[in-house]
Structure formats: structure tokens, C-alpha cells
Enzyme design. Structure first.
Site, mmCIF file in Angstrom:
data_model
loop_
_atom_site.group_PDB
_atom_site.id
_atom_site.type_symbol
_atom_site.label_atom_id
_atom_site.label_comp_id
_atom_site.label_asym_id
_atom_site.label_seq_id
_atom_site.Cartn_x
_atom_site.Cartn_y
_atom_site.Cartn_z
ATOM 1 N N CYS A 142 0.811 -1.229 0.000
ATOM 2 C CA CYS A 142 0.000 0.000 0.000
ATOM 3 C C CYS A 142 0.842 1.276 0.000
ATOM 4 O O CYS A 142 0.870 1.996 -0.994
ATOM 5 C CB CYS A 142 -0.920 0.004 1.218
ATOM 6 S SG CYS A 142 -2.168 -1.271 1.132
HETATM 7 N N1 LIG Z 1 -2.843 -5.946 1.974
HETATM 8 C C1 LIG Z 1 -3.267 -4.850 2.564
HETATM 9 O O1 LIG Z 1 -2.902 -4.560 3.704
HETATM 10 C C2 LIG Z 1 -4.217 -3.913 1.864
HETATM 11 C C3 LIG Z 1 -4.849 -2.920 2.629
HETATM 12 C C4 LIG Z 1 -5.732 -2.056 2.008
HETATM 13 C C5 LIG Z 1 -5.941 -2.156 0.639
HETATM 14 N N2 LIG Z 1 -5.305 -3.115 -0.097
HETATM 15 C C6 LIG Z 1 -5.588 -3.177 -1.526
HETATM 16 O O2 LIG Z 1 -6.465 -4.282 -1.751
HETATM 17 C C7 LIG Z 1 -6.169 -4.894 -3.021
HETATM 18 C C8 LIG Z 1 -5.864 -6.371 -2.815
HETATM 19 O O3 LIG Z 1 -4.703 -6.468 -2.015
HETATM 20 P P1 LIG Z 1 -4.290 -7.805 -1.254
HETATM 21 O O4 LIG Z 1 -3.205 -7.430 -0.303
HETATM 22 O O5 LIG Z 1 -5.487 -8.502 -0.757
HETATM 23 O O6 LIG Z 1 -3.664 -8.632 -2.466
HETATM 24 P P2 LIG Z 1 -3.288 -10.198 -2.468
HETATM 25 O O7 LIG Z 1 -2.217 -10.344 -3.475
HETATM 26 O O8 LIG Z 1 -3.081 -10.675 -1.077
HETATM 27 O O9 LIG Z 1 -4.628 -10.885 -3.004
HETATM 28 C C9 LIG Z 1 -5.127 -10.692 -4.265
HETATM 29 C C10 LIG Z 1 -5.750 -11.982 -4.742
HETATM 30 O O10 LIG Z 1 -6.340 -11.753 -6.025
HETATM 31 C C11 LIG Z 1 -6.125 -12.901 -6.835
HETATM 32 N N3 LIG Z 1 -6.283 -12.487 -8.224
HETATM 33 C C12 LIG Z 1 -5.424 -11.807 -9.004
HETATM 34 N N4 LIG Z 1 -5.970 -11.570 -10.210
HETATM 35 C C13 LIG Z 1 -7.209 -12.109 -10.170
HETATM 36 C C14 LIG Z 1 -8.244 -12.196 -11.117
HETATM 37 N N5 LIG Z 1 -8.159 -11.652 -12.311
HETATM 38 N N6 LIG Z 1 -9.353 -12.857 -10.768
HETATM 39 C C15 LIG Z 1 -9.484 -13.420 -9.538
HETATM 40 N N7 LIG Z 1 -8.536 -13.352 -8.603
HETATM 41 C C16 LIG Z 1 -7.401 -12.705 -8.926
HETATM 42 C C17 LIG Z 1 -4.751 -13.370 -6.438
HETATM 43 O O11 LIG Z 1 -4.565 -14.738 -6.763
HETATM 44 C C18 LIG Z 1 -4.754 -13.125 -4.929
HETATM 45 O O12 LIG Z 1 -5.214 -14.243 -4.210
HETATM 46 C C19 LIG Z 1 -5.027 -4.091 -3.616
HETATM 47 O O13 LIG Z 1 -5.546 -3.087 -4.434
HETATM 48 C C20 LIG Z 1 -4.388 -3.449 -2.396
HETATM 49 O O14 LIG Z 1 -3.721 -2.256 -2.718
HETATM 50 C C21 LIG Z 1 -4.451 -4.009 0.497
#
Ligand SMILES: NC(=O)c1ccc[n+]([C@@H]2O[C@H](COP(=O)([O-])OP(=O)(O)OC[C@H]3O[C@@H](n4cnc5c(N)ncnc54)[C@H](O)[C@@H]3O)[C@@H](O)[C@H]2O)c1
Length: 430
Positions: free
Chosen positions: A272
Site C-alpha cells: 500500500c
Molecule cells: N494488503 C493490505 O494490507 C491492503 C490494505 C488495504 C488495501 N489493499 C488493496 O487491496 C487490493 C488487494 O490487495 P491484497 O493485499 O489482498 O492482495 P493479495 O495479493 O493478497 O490478493 C489478491 C488476490 O487476487 C487474486 N487475483 C489476481 N488476479 C485475479 C483475477 N483476475 N481474478 C481473480 N482473482 C485474482 C490473487 O490470486 C490473490 O489471491 C489491492 O488493491 C491493495 O492495494 C491491500
């Protein structure tokens, strides 16, 4: 359409879909399943889907005793098949939004997920984008992929943006009790989105548009990134003047108004703070506005791994040892304490920079048994700490035995103030 969907949501008959079962998506899926909804998680990763269906939770913040019964009772299941959307009433999109090498937004995950959703999308659905992204994404990128002449947003389906604020490893604030901002493409969309979240989360904050909701997240993360940049610059200044920056911040934080403490560190990490502000600067550049605070803070924060490496080298030199050939042990490689996430972790840069200067590297981290990057793999090895010429605390996990570290290590570079209050010539602080 609106009334029918609202009724299904109110009586928990709406079938909920979560696309992307990572740090954001899986905890959200769990909250809706706990609230009594039938939830289907959709992910491209076969191994994640198999784990969910086996009741094997891979996100540390979710307790097994909560997770397993939800899977066993059929409230929560996962699939790789987007065809499941045909049967769903709501879909939350929680896929990654990284940066390209050029620091431009990589929208490919959102686009690919939306292409799949569009194939099985139907009237009466609520779609909510949660992935952090630049203002305008929901209306400019997602909406045209779902809307056409026969299916109109706000009338036939509902589209919102709701930023995810989850803070992995935070024992106090988790998905359920972090207020949820939501903004829709139309007032009807906001109403349905707010109603949806209010079923599973403690507090919902509706805003007037998707653009406002998108910008909220970027303001929050930019605020943090810039203030960390300031703390890092103050740390560099204090270092030059031989002042303990940690003591300065602690004393300043006693002011009951007008000051909020931020802390220096070895560099930004995670999915992030190092990334999201560049989504904003990329977008504002198109409007002819240079995001100068973001660029400056990005520059200062980006110097921190090198600053740490210089500290290590200087500390060894002061003790008559060259860095080249010295054994350096990195204590903690996750990007922050008590989690297993190494994405963008400054430890990776620090390891590479030290290796480039000829140091011999080992590391230990109970949360990260293997570290794979740049075609190499390192294994966590706690025993190697005893042979190190210098131990660098990069991540201050709560479980580390700092007393034993003080006994074993001849020299410690502490980038997190983990050894707060300990007085010893062995310790070099940031
Ligand atoms: N991790 C954090 O602390 C956090 C906090 C706030 C916001 N975010 C935001 O949330 C979003 C997700 O982050 P995250 O940390 O959960 O990511 P992550 O990588 O942990 O999880 C994302 C998931 O999406 C799946 N994926 C990718 N492409 C896909 C598709 N086309 N169809 C279906 N599944 C798909 C991946 O296999 C993975 O399991 C990002 O935009 C991030 O910036 C993350």
C-alpha cells in the site's frame, strides 16, 4: 431492481461473491459469511481455492476456530470458476493493484477480473471495487465494461467503490470494526452499497461519488507516506547531529494537540504505502498537476535502505572491520512487525545492497521461512546469528528474544528502536 436487491440483502438471502482471496478479500468473505450470507470466493489461484475449501486458512489475522465452521457449514466456499457469478447477487473486487516498473498503475488485474465478471454479469447485481486505485477508475474503467444500452447503472445494476483499509497484524482494528467508506456511481448505488456493508461491518460512511471514495484511500495512504518521509528525513538530520531521533519523537508526541507521531525506519514496504500514492501522482500528472510532496517523500523514503547500509558499514569501520567479507545477519524481513508479508520489504533492498558491497548475508524471521527474490532463495537460519559480525534489526517482531540478541551479537544496528531504553556501545540506532 433496487427494492428487490435491498430486500435480499436485509434478509441475508443475497448471495455474495468476493473476487480475489488475499489479505483483503478473504477477511471480507469471512465477515459476510459470519453475518449469515452464503459467500463464494473466486480466485485464479488453485492452491488458495483448495485451501479455503479444505478449511485451511492462510491469512494469519483470521482465526481457524472461526474459519473452519464457516467452510464446514457451507457458508463459505471458493472456486476458480467465474461462472459462479451467474448465481450471485453481489461481487466485491479485491485484486492486486501493483505498479509497473515505470511507476505507472498496473490495471491489468482489475481489467482481467472485470472482463470475467462481465461475461456472467446480470441485472439486479451490486458490484463493488475495493482494490486501491486512482480516482476515476470505477466510472471510467469498470462502468463501461458492465453498462450497455440495455443495462443501466443505478437502475438495472449498482456499482460502487469502497476502499479497503485493513491493516494486517493489527489486533485492535480488523475488517469488521474499521469504518467502511462507500461511494456509488449514482445515489441509488450508494444506498445499496451502504446497506450491503452495514449487514456485516460495524460502521459505514457513505460518500457522494465513487471518485470521492477512491480519493479518500489515496489521501489516507499519501498522508502516511509523506509523514513517514518527514520522520525519515528528521532521522537523517538527527543522525548527523548525534541526536536520538526516537527520543525526540517520543517527547514531541506528549503534545496533546497538533502533533501525531510517525516513525523512521529502514524504508517503506507492503502493498500500500510505497505504491498507492503513485496512483495519485500518475493521475494528477494527466491533469497537469505535479504531486510534489509525493515525489519528494518517495525520494527520501527510497534512500532509507542505503542509509541503513551506510550505518552498518560505518559502524563496522569504527570497530576496525571492513564491510567486505563481514557476516551480516538480518533480523526480520517482513515489511512490518508480526506479519509474514515481504512484498516491497526494505529488507530485500538492504540484503542486495550489502551483498553488492561484499558482505556475507544470513537472515532469520519466524514468519518468513524462505525468502525468494531475484532468482535466489535464502532460508531463515536463527543459529547463524551467533556467528555474525553485525545484526541488523529490520523488522521488530514482538516474539524476538532481544535479551539473547544483546548477549550474542557484537554489534547491532537497530532500525526500529526495538532496543528502546537499552544502553550499550554495541547498539547503533537509526
Ligand atoms: N494488503 C493490505 O494490507 C491492503 C490494505 C488495504 C488495501 N489493499 C488493496 O487491496 C487490493 C488487494 O490487495 P491484497 O493485499 O489482498 O492482495 P493479495 O495479493 O493478497 O490478493 C489478491 C488476490 O487476487 C487474486 N487475483 C489476481 N488476479 C485475479 C483475477 N483476475 N481474478 C481473480 N482473482 C485474482 C490473487 O490470486 C490473490 O489471491 C489491492 O488493491 C491493495 O492495494 C491491500
Amino acid at each position: 431492481m433496487k427494492q428487490a436487491l435491498e430486500e435480499k440483502i436485509r434478509n441475508r438471502k443475497a448471495r455474495v461473491g468476493i473476487v480475489g482471496l488475499g489479505y483483503v478479500g478473504l477477511p471480507l468473505a469471512v465477515e459476510f459469511a459470519k453475518a449469515g450470507f452464503e459467500v463464494v470466493g473466486i480466485d485464479l489461484s488453485e492452491s488458495k481455492v483448495a485451501k479455503v475449501n479444505a478449511g485451511d486458512c492462510y491469512i494469519a489475522d483470521i482465526q481457524a476456530r472461526v474459519f473452519e465452521p464457516l467452510v464446514n457449514s457451507g457458508k463459505l466456499r471458493a472456486t476458480t470458476d467465474f461462472g459462479a457469478i451467474t448465481e450471485l447477487d453481489t461481487v466485491n473486487i479485491c485484486v492486486p493493484t501493483p505498479l509497473r516498473k515505470t511507476k505507472d498503475p498496473d490495471m491489468s488485474y482489475i481489467i482481467s477480473a472485470c472482463q470475467q465478471i462481465a461475461k456472467f454479469f446480470h441485472k439486479g447485481m451490486l458490484v463493488i471495487l475495493e482494490s486501491t486505485t486512482y480516482p476515476g477508475t470505477t466510472a471510467e474503467v469498470v462502468l463501461p465494461m458492465l453498462e450497455d444500452e440495455g443495462i443501466k447503472v443505478g437502475r438495472d445494476f449498482f456499482l460502487c467503490f469502497s476502499p479497503e483499509r485493513v491493516d494486517p497484524g493489527n489486533p485492535k482494528y480488523q475488517t469488521a470494526n474499521i469504518p467502511k467508506v462507500v461511494g456509488g456511481c449514482t445515489p441509488a448505488c450508494t444506498d445499496v452499497g451502504a446497506l450491503f456493508y452495514s449487514q456485516a461491518l460495524e460502521k459505514v460512511v457513505p460518500v457522494s461519488s465513487t471518485q470521492v471514495a477512491e480519493m479518500v484511500k489515496l489521501l489516507e495512504n499519501t498522508f502516511r507516506m509523506i509523514n513517514i518521509g518527514l520522520a525519515n528525513e528528521i532521522a537523517m538530520m538527527c543522525g548527523r547531529m548525534n541526536i536520538n531521533v526516537w527520543e525526540v519523537i517520543e517527547a514531541a508526541a506528549t503534545k496533546p494537540f497538533g502533533f501525531m507521531p510517525f516513525y523512521p525506519g529502514p524504508g517503506l514496504g507492503g502493498h500500500c504505502i510505497p505504491i498507492d500514492p503513485f496512483y495519485l501522482s500518475w493521475k494528477t500528472k494527466q491533469a497537469g498537476i505535479e504531486a510534489r510532496f509525493i515525489e519528494l517523500a518517495g525520494h527520501i523514503n527510497g534512500q532509507m535502505p542505503m542509509f541503513v547500509v551506510d550505518k552498518v558499514q560505518n559502524a563496522l569501520n569504527d570497530r576496525g572491520k571492513p564491510l567486505k567479507g563481514s557476516r551480516i545477519h538480518i533480523l526480520g524481513v517482513a515489511y512490518k512487525k508480526d506479519i509474514d508479508d515481504v512484498r516491497e520489504s526494505p529488507a530485500l533492498d538492504i540484503i542486495q545492497l550489502l551483498e553488492r558491497r561484499g558482505a556475507k548475508l544470513t537472515y532469520s524471521d519466524p514468519y518468513v521461512p524462505h525468502l525468494r527474490f531475484d532468482a535466489k532463495e535464502l532460508c531463515s537460519d536463527e543459529d547463524s546469528m551467533a556467528q555474525a559480525d553485525c545484526v541488523v534489526i529490520v523488522t521488530d517482531h514482538t516474539g524476538f528474544d532481544y535479551t539473547a540478541l544483546m548477549e550474542k551479537a557484537p554489534l547491532i544496528v537497530d532500525t526500529r528502536n526495538a532496543l528502546k531504553g537499552v544502553v550499550s556501545d554495541k547498539i547503533v540506532r537509526l
